[in-house]
Design an enzyme around this catalytic site. Sequence first.
Site, short mmCIF file in Angstrom:
data_model
loop_
_atom_site.label_atom_id
_atom_site.label_comp_id
_atom_site.label_asym_id
_atom_site.label_seq_id
_atom_site.Cartn_x
_atom_site.Cartn_y
_atom_site.Cartn_z
N HIS A 130 5.64 -4.73 -12.83
CA HIS A 130 6.97 -4.67 -13.44
C HIS A 130 7.43 -6.10 -13.61
O HIS A 130 7.15 -6.96 -12.78
CB HIS A 130 7.92 -3.88 -12.53
N TYR B 241 0.84 -1.20 0.00
CA TYR B 241 0.00 0.00 0.00
C TYR B 241 0.88 1.25 0.00
O TYR B 241 0.67 2.19 0.74
CB TYR B 241 -0.95 0.00 1.21
N GLY B 242 1.89 1.20 -0.87
CA GLY B 242 2.73 2.37 -1.06
C GLY B 242 2.16 3.23 -2.17
O GLY B 242 0.94 3.30 -2.36
#
Length: 335
Positions: A111, A28-29
């Site tokens: 990514h 939760y960045g």
Amino acid sequence: MSHIAKIYTDKDTTLDPMKGKKIAVLGYGSQGRAWALNLRDSGLQVTVGLEREGKSWEQAKADGFTPKKTEDAVKDADVVIFLVPDMAQRLVYRERVQPYLREGMDLVFAHGFNIHYRLIEPPSNVDVYMVAPKGPGPIVRDFYVKGGGVPVLVAVHQNHSGKALEKALAIAKALGGTRAGAIETTFKEETETDLIGEQTILVGGVMELMKAAFETLVEMGYQPEVAYFETINELKMIVDLIYDKGFMGMLRAVSDTAKYGGFTVGKQVINEETRRRLREAAEKVRSGKFAEEWIEEYGRGSPTLSKGLEEMDKSLEEQTGRRLKEIIERGRPKS
């Protein structure tokens, strides 16, 4: 030879492949928060999974989620989205995800590093795909809230269900990405171009070019404050022009003197030797040598990275920028 990319927009996509599925967002960045909020606001069922209680846990609660420990979120999920830092993903996968995988689950990445370099090797009975927003989390959220979207890359690594691309596009749509466009790629292409771009331009190349220009002016006797404005601070204005209007739009906005100097001197600074070194850096990424080097560095506690950060923090460029921040902020228009 390069081919024209396949680009999907809202009219090509639907949320249907994700409806009714339980989605676990791990982390939760910057990106994790944007993803969780956008997916939820698009009507999808989202749970936030975190390693421990702390600031992120409290932020998720403040945003209306009921966060769970990572393994608890995974146990209940149909779709697991990895939004923890790259170098933490392998351990999270091995200890918190892999034991609870079921046939037909989806593993989603923003990514391709861990999949492309085989740090994570999922079983063949799950779908593995990527949705990679081409912008930081706060921008992904801001554009979505305002009715827009940040372009995304989508790719499929494993297609057990036969519908992995459709599911990737559904998530891209829920993020707001297909409002702009979702470009189909591969894990290999996304990973390698992302790393090459970061190293040669976005973080490495641009920063070192700015430092070299600044230090050259200071060594020639010019004041650091003036050198900072000319070689570092003004770059944002030029990049903003290119971002908004392209190279020709930028060139139309600067003086003829700047254009002439740019065309004649620019090719002397960025010459064939520079291009050779760029190709060497790119080949190091393509061969996997950079990944091996970074994994070894990370395993030793990142001493090279720590040294670089310490040196930059103490550099004349950084110290000058801090002194000038008050001037720069004072002149910024009030919104």
